[in-house]
Structures are given as structure tokens and as C-alpha cells.
Design an enzyme around this catalytic site. Structure first.
Site, PDB file in Angstrom:
ATOM      1  N   GLY A 178       0.795  -1.084   0.053  1.00 52.34           N
ATOM      2  CA  GLY A 178      -0.106  -0.103  -0.166  1.00 52.34           C
ATOM      3  C   GLY A 178       1.022   1.366   0.047  1.00 52.34           C
ATOM      4  O   GLY A 178       0.330   2.387   0.106  1.00 52.34           O
ATOM      5  N   SER A 201      12.244  -9.131  -1.679  1.00 48.40           N
ATOM      6  CA  SER A 201      12.744 -10.067  -0.677  1.00 48.40           C
ATOM      7  C   SER A 201      12.196 -10.154   0.959  1.00 48.40           C
ATOM      8  O   SER A 201      11.684  -9.181   1.020  1.00 48.40           O
ATOM      9  CB  SER A 201      14.402 -10.059  -0.512  1.00 48.40           C
ATOM     10  OG  SER A 201      14.790  -8.970  -0.130  1.00 48.40           O
ATOM     11  N   HIS A 238      19.683  -0.657  -6.787  1.00 48.14           N
ATOM     12  CA  HIS A 238      19.966  -0.320  -8.161  1.00 48.14           C
ATOM     13  C   HIS A 238      20.176  -1.359  -9.134  1.00 48.14           C
ATOM     14  O   HIS A 238      20.104  -1.100 -10.460  1.00 48.14           O
ATOM     15  CB  HIS A 238      21.332   0.590  -7.988  1.00 48.14           C
ATOM     16  CG  HIS A 238      22.431   0.000  -6.928  1.00 48.14           C
ATOM     17  ND1 HIS A 238      22.400   0.138  -5.869  1.00 48.14           N
ATOM     18  CD2 HIS A 238      23.425  -0.659  -7.402  1.00 48.14           C
ATOM     19  CE1 HIS A 238      23.497  -0.606  -5.205  1.00 48.14           C
ATOM     20  NE2 HIS A 238      24.257  -1.089  -6.152  1.00 48.14           N
ATOM     21  N   HIS A 281      41.249  20.447  -7.953  1.00 48.91           N
ATOM     22  CA  HIS A 281      41.692  20.446  -6.573  1.00 48.91           C
ATOM     23  C   HIS A 281      41.517  21.656  -5.751  1.00 48.91           C
ATOM     24  O   HIS A 281      41.341  22.717  -6.231  1.00 48.91           O
ATOM     25  CB  HIS A 281      43.401  20.527  -6.886  1.00 48.91           C
ATOM     26  CG  HIS A 281      44.246  20.936  -5.700  1.00 48.91           C
ATOM     27  ND1 HIS A 281      44.552  19.716  -4.861  1.00 48.91           N
ATOM     28  CD2 HIS A 281      44.693  21.880  -5.067  1.00 48.91           C
ATOM     29  CE1 HIS A 281      45.427  20.289  -3.893  1.00 48.91           C
ATOM     30  NE2 HIS A 281      45.468  21.463  -3.982  1.00 48.91           N
TER      31      HIS A 281
END
Length: 519
Positions: free
Chosen positions: A71, A181, A360, A483
Site C-alpha cells: 500500500g 525479498s 540499483h 583540486h
């Protein structure tokens, strides 16, 4: 005249049927003529893989529906995983930074503390905002959204048990399984999760107070991240790990370094131990652990026990096996190299199939699956899937570890650069960690990158892009980096792989972690 009369008769019949149905809408005739919604694609599961696939399909002009039982879109990652844990880690890291670094930086704060209710509130605000954002994206891309549990009836038909009550049936030309999972219990369940004293990652994300003592079972990603949250807020954390090192999947040098770092921060480790028993007693639990080598047992006690021993594919109520979808020995949906099951119009992606359980990775598979459904050549490069552990410092990696290269008898070179030799890191007092580049000795092609740094999760993207394009260490080393930046450390590590770094002269010892700055 004949065609006109025929059309008139047909129209008359339809009008009569419509009137009949309107009069008896609640009767059996209505049910007999009820229609099934038809789609080009149905996606079962609204996590990172599922919702990305649904949006991609909508963008490509497909009529698509996404079915999600929670939901709330975003799956485990957004609701009870990646996102809320990062919100909590940010709070814990900010508190630690203020406590230990502000005095050094010349910043004074009196009576520093934290508000646990506010910490949890800001976490929830982040989750709700992002889940609602996905619903908006669905509407923008004309994706239908069903809140309920989807189960296969046939290879094209799905029954949806709606959260609001009732059933709905839909039919789709193609179906993507993206059910994700679930938490894996301890083998043999010597200690059962009750989400009060013995918690999974779900329970650990919603504790009302910081425990005085916490036992973490499993020194992997989840265990070390959530252990870091509560250790950072003042808990005494003991980590029990079956293997002889923390983060067993990581490069050995990374694992060794981080174990020393965590120990210095206050973590206690019981490596090479397994949990063989335990009991909840009131507001605390006693856990019995056994040394894998000696067999000696020891009882330890804590207010909260976090079970972080991994996750398992979630296929409950899907009824995929009933229609003939093949599973592998580990309970995952079996797929070919095109993300296709043994039933040609049924596809599967994400945690429910083989490979790393990463959001991802699921997203990439979602896009590739849509391309394959459309007859294009969808592809995922599994050799260039990064992994990140969001402790402080962060740990990030992509490609091969040194151990894997040695086992595969690959002749390789190694470039190394410590963050302590990076000017930006030194200037902001955030110089923990190192960058390591692994290349094929003959070709200089980058085959593995491993990082420990506060910005590792961001810096790894450069390494992933380089590997995706088959770049050499010299390619990155000859690319101008601004840098002073943390990313200069990546450039210097690459210089060390094919030549020599400028600002570092001595390679790191695996045991001493010493460094030498250039003069």
C-alpha cells in the site's frame, strides 16, 4: 440499406442489454458479463525494480498496471530499508561529529544531546515524501496502481486481493515478477524475531529509545549499518559473526581495515561464532553463542538483539509455481540471460532472482526487461554493479577483489592511495580510509576498485563508469581532477596502478596501515 439495417439491429440489441444490466446490476447477469481489465504489462511488486519497470513501460507507450501489497510504493528499500536507515545514519553521524569534532573545529555547543522522537520523525517524513513522489510519477506516466496482493491464475491472468477489500481480475500480455525479498531468520531459529526485543532490520528502524546494550547477529551490510546507528548514539554494541572476519564478501584489505576502525570506535566482535540458543526475559534477551573451532559456549545479554543474517526471495501468495514457473534451489525465480522465465511472457527481476540483492541492480533489470519485452536488446553489466556500505566512513566497491583475482590466477597490478595523503581530507579532518585500484597487468584495464572514505558512495560512480567503458588506470590518471577534492585520491590510486602517485610514496602494509607523505 442492408448494412444500415444490420447496424441498427446491433445498436438496438446493445441498448436493450445495457438497460437490462442497469436494472439488475447486483444480480447474477451482471457478474456473468463483468469485464476483465486488459494491459500490455502487469508488474507484481512496487519496489525499486517494479516501479522503475512500470514507469519505463508507461514512458514507452505501454498500458501498464503495478500491483503492490504494502500500500506504499518503493518496496523494502524505501519503506523499511535503504532510505530510512540512511536517515538514521545521518542523525547518528551528525551527533558523533558534533560531539567529537566540533571542539576541534572551534565550535562550542553546551549540553549537546539528541531527541529520539525527532530522529524517528524526520526519518518517517523522508519515507512518506518519497513514496508519494512515486505515486505522482505513476500518474504522470499513466501507470495504473493497484494496492493489493497479486496471484497468478494463468500465465496471463492475475487475481488481485485488494487491501481495501474485494477481488479484482486483470489480464496482461506480459507480466514482470518483482516481489523482492524478506528477512531471513536464523538457521534453525534458535532465537525467534518478535520485533520487540529480538528485532529484524524492520524493528531496528523504529526503536523508541537507544538500548544500553545491543547484540547484532551478522557483520554484513545491514548489521554494520544499523549497529553504527545505535553505537553512534551511545549503545554498547557486540557483533556476532559466523565467519572469521566482518563483511566476508568484501576485499580482505577493506575488511581488515574496517574491523580495526570499528573496534577503535567501541564495537566488540565475536568472530567465528554462531548463535545456538537464546531466550527473551522481559525487556532483555540472553543469547547463547558457540565458538566454531573449540565448541565452547558463552551466554551474552542485551536489551535489543538485531538479527541481520540476510534476506530471502519473497514469493508467498504469488502462486507462480502453480502455473509452471520454475524456481531454483534457493527459492528464486529461475530466469535466462534476458530476465525471462521458462514461460515466455513472464519475466522476473530484483531480489527474487539470482544476483546481489541491491536496489540499483533491480532498477537496471527493470529497464532491461522492458526493452526485452519490446524486442530490443536490454542488457545489464553485472561486472559493473557497485556496492556501498553507508557506515562512517563509507565503504564502496565494484568488480573483483584481490582474493578473487588470486584464486582466478589473474596477473594483476595494484594501485593504492590513503585518504590521509589527500589535501582536502586532511583540511577538513576527514581522512579515514583509502582508495585501491586493481588492473590487469598486461592491459592496465581496471577490474576492481575498493574504497573507504566518507565520500566513497559517491566517488565509486567514477570507477563504475570507467569499468563500463573498459577504461585503463592510465585513462583516469590522465584525466584532470579538480583540486582540492576527495576525488583526487582516485586519480592518484590509478597513477599508482600503472606508474607512481605524486603525493604518496609507500604502499600500505596489510597489517600496519602506515603511510608516508611525499615531501
Amino acid at each position: 440499406g442492408i448494412n444500415a439495417e444490420y447496424m441498427g439491429i446491433q445498436l438496438s440489441q446493445r441498448q436493450m442489454l445495457s438497460r437490462l444490466l442497469s436494472r439488475q446490476s447486483a444480480g447474477p447477469l451482471s457478474r456473468m458479463f463483468s469485464t476483465t481489465k486488459n494491459y500490455d504489462l502487469a508488474v507484481i511488486g512496487g519496489g525499486p525494480g517494479g516501479y522503475v519497470a512500470a514507469i519505463k513501460a508507461g514512458q514507452r507507450g505501454m498500458k501498464v498496471i503495478c500491483i503492490e501489497k504494502r500500500g506504499s510504493l518503493g518496496g523494502t528499500c524505501l519503506n523499511i530499508g535503504c532510505i530510512p536507515s540512511k536517515a538514521l545514519l545521518n542523525s547518528a553521524n551528525s551527533y558523533k561529529h558534533a560531539k567529537h569534532m566540533f571542539p576541534k573545529l572551534g565550535i562550542k555547543i553546551e549540553k549537546l544531546g539528541y531527541d529520539m522522537k525527532q530522529i524517528m520523525k524526520q526519518k518517517e517524513e523522508a519515507v512518506v515524501g518519497l513514496t508519494k513522489g512515486i505515486e505522482t510519477l505513476f500518474k504522470k506516466n499513466k501507470v495504473d496502481y493497484a494496492k493489493g496482493t497479486g496471484s497468478f491464475l494463468t500465465k496471463n491472468d492475475i487475481s488481485i486481493k485488494l487491501n481495501a477489500g474485494g477481488q479484482e481480475k486483470i489480464s496482461a500480455k506480459n507480466i514482470i515478477i518483482a516481489t523482492g525479498s524478506d528477512v531471513a531468520p536464523l538457521p534453525g531459529e534458535p532465537l525467534k524475531i518478535d520485533e520487540k526485543v529480538v528485532v529484524s532490520s524492520t524493528g531496528a528502524l523504529s526503536l523508541k529509545e537507544v538500548p544500553k546494550k545491543m547484540i547484532v547477529i551478522g557483520a554484513g551490510v545491514i548489521g554494520m549499518e544499523l549497529g553504527s546507528v545505535y553505537q553512534g548514539l551511545g549503545a554498547e554494541v557486540t557483533v556476532v559473526e559466523f565467519m572469521d572476519k566482518i563483511m566476508p564478501f568484501a576485499d580482505g584489505e577493506v575488511s581488515t581495515y574496517m574491523q580495526k576502525y570499528f573496534t577503535k570506535e567501541g564495537f566488540k566482535f565475536m568472530l567465528g561464532h554462531k548463535v545456538v540458543g537464546g531466550q527473551v526475559r522481559g525487556n532483555s534477551a540472553k543469547v547463547v553463542v558457540q565458538d566454531n573451532k573449540t565448541g565452547a559456549k558463552k551466554e551474552i545479554e542485551a536489551d535489543i538483539v538485531l538479527v541481520a543474517t540476510g534476506r530471502k526471495p519473497f514469493t508467498a501468495e504469488l502462486k507462480a509455481a502453480e502455473i509452471g514457473v520454475k524456481m531454483d534451489k534457493m527459492g528464486r525465480i529461475d530466469i535466462n540471460n534476458h530476465l525471462q522465465t521458462n514461460i515466455p511472457n513472464i519475466w522476473a527481476i530484483g531480489d527474487v532472482v539470482k544476483g546481489a540483492m541491491l536496489a540499483h541492480k533491480a532498477e537496471e533489470e527493470g529497464c532491461a526487461a522492458i526493452e526485452n519485452i519490446l524486442g530490443e536488446k536490454g542488457h545489464v553489466n553485472y561486472n559493473a554493479i557497485p556496492g556501498v556500505i553507508y557506515t562512517h566512513p563509507e565503504i564502496a566497491f565494484v568488480g573483483k577483489t584481490e582474493e578473487e583475482l588470486k584464486n582466478e590466477k589473474v596477473d594483476y597490478k595494484r594501485g593504492y592511495f590513503p585518504m590521509m595523503a589527500n589535501s582536502r581530507a586532511r583540511a577538513v579532518h576527514d581522512a579515514e580510509g583509502f582508495i585501491k585500484i586493481l588492473t590487469e597487468k598486461k592491459t592496465d584495464k581496471i577490474v576492481g576498485v575498493h574504497m573507504i572514505s566518507s565520500i566513497a558512495g559517491e566517488a565509486i560512480a567514477e570507477a563504475v563508469l570507467a569499468m563500463e567503458f573498459g577504461a585503463s588506470a592510465e585513462d583516469i590518471a590522465r584525466t584532470c581532477h579538480a583540486h582540492p577534492t576527495f576525488s583526487e585520491a582516485v586519480k592518484e590510486a590509478c597513477m599508482g596502478a600503472y606508474d607512481k602517485p605524486i603525493h604518496f610514496q609507500k604502499q600500505l602494509s596489510l597489517t600496519s596501515h602506515k603511510y608516508t607523505l611525499s615531501k
